[in-house]
Design a protein around this motif. Structure first.
Motif, mmCIF file in Angstrom:
data_model
loop_
_atom_site.group_PDB
_atom_site.id
_atom_site.type_symbol
_atom_site.label_atom_id
_atom_site.label_comp_id
_atom_site.label_asym_id
_atom_site.label_seq_id
_atom_site.Cartn_x
_atom_site.Cartn_y
_atom_site.Cartn_z
ATOM 1 N N HIS A 28 -4.591 0.379 -0.379
ATOM 2 C CA HIS A 28 -4.422 1.416 0.646
ATOM 3 C C HIS A 28 -2.975 1.863 0.767
ATOM 4 N N ILE A 29 -2.823 3.110 1.219
ATOM 5 C CA ILE A 29 -1.519 3.663 1.573
ATOM 6 C C ILE A 29 -1.518 3.858 3.087
ATOM 7 N N TYR A 30 -0.712 3.083 3.774
ATOM 8 C CA TYR A 30 -0.653 3.134 5.229
ATOM 9 C C TYR A 30 0.514 4.014 5.674
ATOM 10 N N GLY A 31 0.244 4.874 6.632
ATOM 11 C CA GLY A 31 1.293 5.648 7.266
ATOM 12 C C GLY A 31 1.641 5.042 8.604
ATOM 13 N N LEU A 32 2.880 4.565 8.741
ATOM 14 C CA LEU A 32 3.352 3.986 9.997
ATOM 15 C C LEU A 32 4.119 5.072 10.736
ATOM 16 N N LEU A 33 3.507 5.621 11.774
ATOM 17 C CA LEU A 33 4.071 6.758 12.484
ATOM 18 C C LEU A 33 4.676 6.313 13.806
ATOM 19 N N GLY A 34 5.747 6.970 14.187
ATOM 20 C CA GLY A 34 6.373 6.653 15.465
ATOM 21 C C GLY A 34 7.721 7.320 15.585
ATOM 22 N N ALA A 135 15.767 8.336 -7.269
ATOM 23 C CA ALA A 135 15.979 7.259 -8.237
ATOM 24 C C ALA A 135 15.482 5.929 -7.678
ATOM 25 N N LEU A 136 15.712 5.701 -6.390
ATOM 26 C CA LEU A 136 15.273 4.463 -5.759
ATOM 27 C C LEU A 136 13.749 4.407 -5.670
ATOM 28 N N ILE A 137 13.121 5.522 -5.367
ATOM 29 C CA ILE A 137 11.660 5.585 -5.322
ATOM 30 C C ILE A 137 11.080 5.342 -6.715
ATOM 31 N N SER A 138 11.690 5.934 -7.727
ATOM 32 C CA SER A 138 11.231 5.737 -9.106
ATOM 33 C C SER A 138 11.314 4.272 -9.506
ATOM 34 N N LEU A 139 12.414 3.621 -9.141
ATOM 35 C CA LEU A 139 12.568 2.201 -9.442
ATOM 36 C C LEU A 139 11.499 1.381 -8.724
ATOM 37 N N ALA A 140 11.281 1.673 -7.445
ATOM 38 C CA ALA A 140 10.291 0.924 -6.663
ATOM 39 C C ALA A 140 8.918 0.995 -7.312
ATOM 40 N N LEU A 141 8.504 2.171 -7.721
ATOM 41 C CA LEU A 141 7.183 2.337 -8.327
ATOM 42 C C LEU A 141 7.095 1.658 -9.688
ATOM 43 N N ALA A 142 8.187 1.722 -10.456
ATOM 44 C CA ALA A 142 8.174 1.152 -11.801
ATOM 45 C C ALA A 142 8.185 -0.367 -11.800
ATOM 46 N N THR A 143 8.554 -0.996 -10.688
ATOM 47 C CA THR A 143 8.496 -2.465 -10.630
ATOM 48 C C THR A 143 7.055 -2.957 -10.642
ATOM 49 N N ASN A 144 6.122 -2.085 -10.244
ATOM 50 C CA ASN A 144 4.706 -2.461 -10.120
ATOM 51 C C ASN A 144 4.512 -3.636 -9.164
ATOM 52 N N ALA A 145 5.423 -3.740 -8.201
ATOM 53 C CA ALA A 145 5.260 -4.755 -7.150
ATOM 54 C C ALA A 145 4.010 -4.435 -6.345
ATOM 55 N N PRO A 146 3.197 -5.430 -6.017
ATOM 56 C CA PRO A 146 1.964 -5.155 -5.270
ATOM 57 C C PRO A 146 2.180 -4.699 -3.831
ATOM 58 N N LEU A 147 3.377 -4.951 -3.273
ATOM 59 C CA LEU A 147 3.662 -4.538 -1.909
ATOM 60 C C LEU A 147 4.913 -3.660 -1.905
ATOM 61 N N LEU A 148 4.753 -2.413 -1.464
ATOM 62 C CA LEU A 148 5.874 -1.483 -1.352
ATOM 63 C C LEU A 148 6.077 -1.117 0.107
ATOM 64 N N ASP A 174 -3.317 1.456 -6.593
ATOM 65 C CA ASP A 174 -4.519 0.914 -7.223
ATOM 66 C C ASP A 174 -5.075 -0.176 -6.316
ATOM 67 N N ASP A 175 -6.137 -0.825 -6.750
ATOM 68 C CA ASP A 175 -6.824 -1.798 -5.894
ATOM 69 C C ASP A 175 -5.989 -3.032 -5.588
ATOM 70 N N GLU A 176 -4.904 -3.244 -6.338
ATOM 71 C CA GLU A 176 -4.091 -4.444 -6.143
ATOM 72 C C GLU A 176 -2.834 -4.178 -5.326
ATOM 73 N N LYS A 177 -2.561 -2.926 -5.001
ATOM 74 C CA LYS A 177 -1.312 -2.576 -4.331
ATOM 75 C C LYS A 177 -1.536 -2.165 -2.882
ATOM 76 N N CYS A 178 -0.516 -2.397 -2.086
ATOM 77 C CA CYS A 178 -0.488 -1.945 -0.699
ATOM 78 C C CYS A 178 0.851 -1.236 -0.482
ATOM 79 N N ILE A 179 0.790 -0.009 0.016
ATOM 80 C CA ILE A 179 1.999 0.767 0.275
ATOM 81 C C ILE A 179 2.058 1.085 1.763
ATOM 82 N N LEU A 180 3.158 0.707 2.399
ATOM 83 C CA LEU A 180 3.377 0.984 3.817
ATOM 84 C C LEU A 180 4.556 1.941 3.925
#
Length: 276
Positions: A28-34, A135-148, A174-180
């Motif tokens: 899931h992609i969670y939007g934390l609003l506030g 550049a920082l966003i590109s690096l974050a995605l390319a790490t394939n870390a399951p939690l962003l 994907d099914d293994e990742k969580c993005i907040l």
């Protein structure tokens, strides 16, 4: 993926959280609003282990973040709102960072860099703030870390870059990742997130999936004075009034995040009761 139970945290006796509970699931992609100052960044830093709960417990990926174990650090990536990149070239920066992430993929990084049109020559500090953010966003995605964990990631991006951001994030989940993703710019997350979490004064006021929101709430224009008066929320539009109503007849409508956010702040109890 992430379980937060009874989180208490304060700055110099100024409470931020007092008993906060939250669960985040993979896929899931969670939007934390506030609003600014309501605790969004503090929550992300507690999940990342930069700040320590004063009471309660956080479990992230099976780890206790405050312990900062190397195995945990390799499985998440945190993009802070404020950052400073090192005085290095882009290739040298990647050379230093990539070994800390076992699943880092250079081809993916190059792909995201092309999508964002990041210059391949020169130093990182020669880039504009928006280019450094990309550049920082590109690096974050390319790490394939399951939690962003992304704190105001669209700040500094122009309209086209925000569109590219939504495109690459949607393609990375994907099914293994969580993005907040934390933001106060509600419209930047339109058509991207599949879950909405609204934080206000250190409390979770609302936490629902976009599919349930579309099922239980109706967003539309109205010209009926009685309907407008009875709406959960309404505001003047170019034509008529934009209204938020209970979806009692299973009608289709497109959720408006900005309207939902305002409505929850104003009438949260009635809105949450529709999801009970």
């Amino acid at each position: 993926m992430v379980t937060i139970h009874n989180l208490h945290y304060s700055y110099r006796r100024q409470p931020v959280f007092a008993g906060l509970d939250l669960q985040l699931q993979p896929g899931h992609i969670y939007g934390l609003l506030g609003r600014n100052g309501t605790g969004k960044s503090t929550l992300l830093r507690n999940i990342a282990g930069f700040l320590f709960p004063q009471q309660g417990h956080i479990d992230a990926l099976g780890f206790t973040p405050r312990k900062r174990q190397p195995a945990f650090l390799a499985k998440y990536f945190h993009i802070p709102e404020d950052f400073q990149l090192p005085d290095l070239s882009l290739p040298r920066w990647i050379q230093y960072i990539a070994p800390f992430y076992p699943d880092f993929n250079r081809r993916q990084f190059d792909h995201y860099s092309r999508e964002f049109a990041i210059p391949a020559v020169g130093g990182l500090r020669e880039l504009s703030y928006g280019q450094q953010k990309k550049a920082l966003i590109s690096l974050a995605l390319a790490t394939n870390a399951p939690l962003l964990l992304m704190d105001e990631p669209t700040n500094g991006l122009d309209i086209h870059s925000k569109s590219q951001f939504r495109k690459v994030i949607a393609g990375a989940i994907d099914d293994e990742k969580c993005i907040l993703i934390s933001t106060h710019q509600v419209n930047d997350l339109e058509n991207l997130i599949d879950n909405v979490t609204i934080l206000e004064e250190g409390k979770i006021l609302f936490h629902q999936s976009m599919s349930r929101i579309a099922e239980r709430l109706l967003f539309r224009l109205s010209f009926d004075p009685e309907e407008i008066a009875q709406a959960l929320y309404s505001e003047s539009a170019l034509k008529g009034h934009a209204v938020l109503l209970p979806n009692r007849e299973d009608q289709d409508s497109r959720p408006d995040l900005e309207m939902l956010y305002k409505a929850v702040l104003l009438n949260g109890k009635k809105i949450n009761a529709l999801f009970a």
